[in-house]
Design a protein around this motif. Structure first.
Motif: not given
Length: 72
Positions: A40-44, A47-50, A55-59
């Protein structure tokens, strides 16, 4: 990265997060969920920095890694 590959990463992330709810062994749950969160972090990012996804997935990545690495 092409939008098609980015979408596949997002689908993969969703798959791993949902799969983590099916498992019973806590270590496997954390590993599978960690993979989903990383995807999800990679996807975000691709996808133009969603930020609401990044943030929540990195946490959650940090939390899962902490619990996997801590000594009992």
């Amino acid at each position: 990265m092409s939008p098609e590959i980015t979408n596949y990463i997002g689908y993969g992330a969703s798959f791993f997060v949902v799969l983590s709810f099916v498992l019973k062994d806590i270590k496997k749950i954390r590993i599978v969920n960690l993979i989903g969160c990383i995807l999800f972090v990679i996807y975000g990012v691709y996808s133009d920095y969603l930020w609401p996804i990044i943030i929540p997935n990195a946490i959650l990545c940090v939390i899962q890694a902490y619990h996997l690495l801590k000594k009992d």
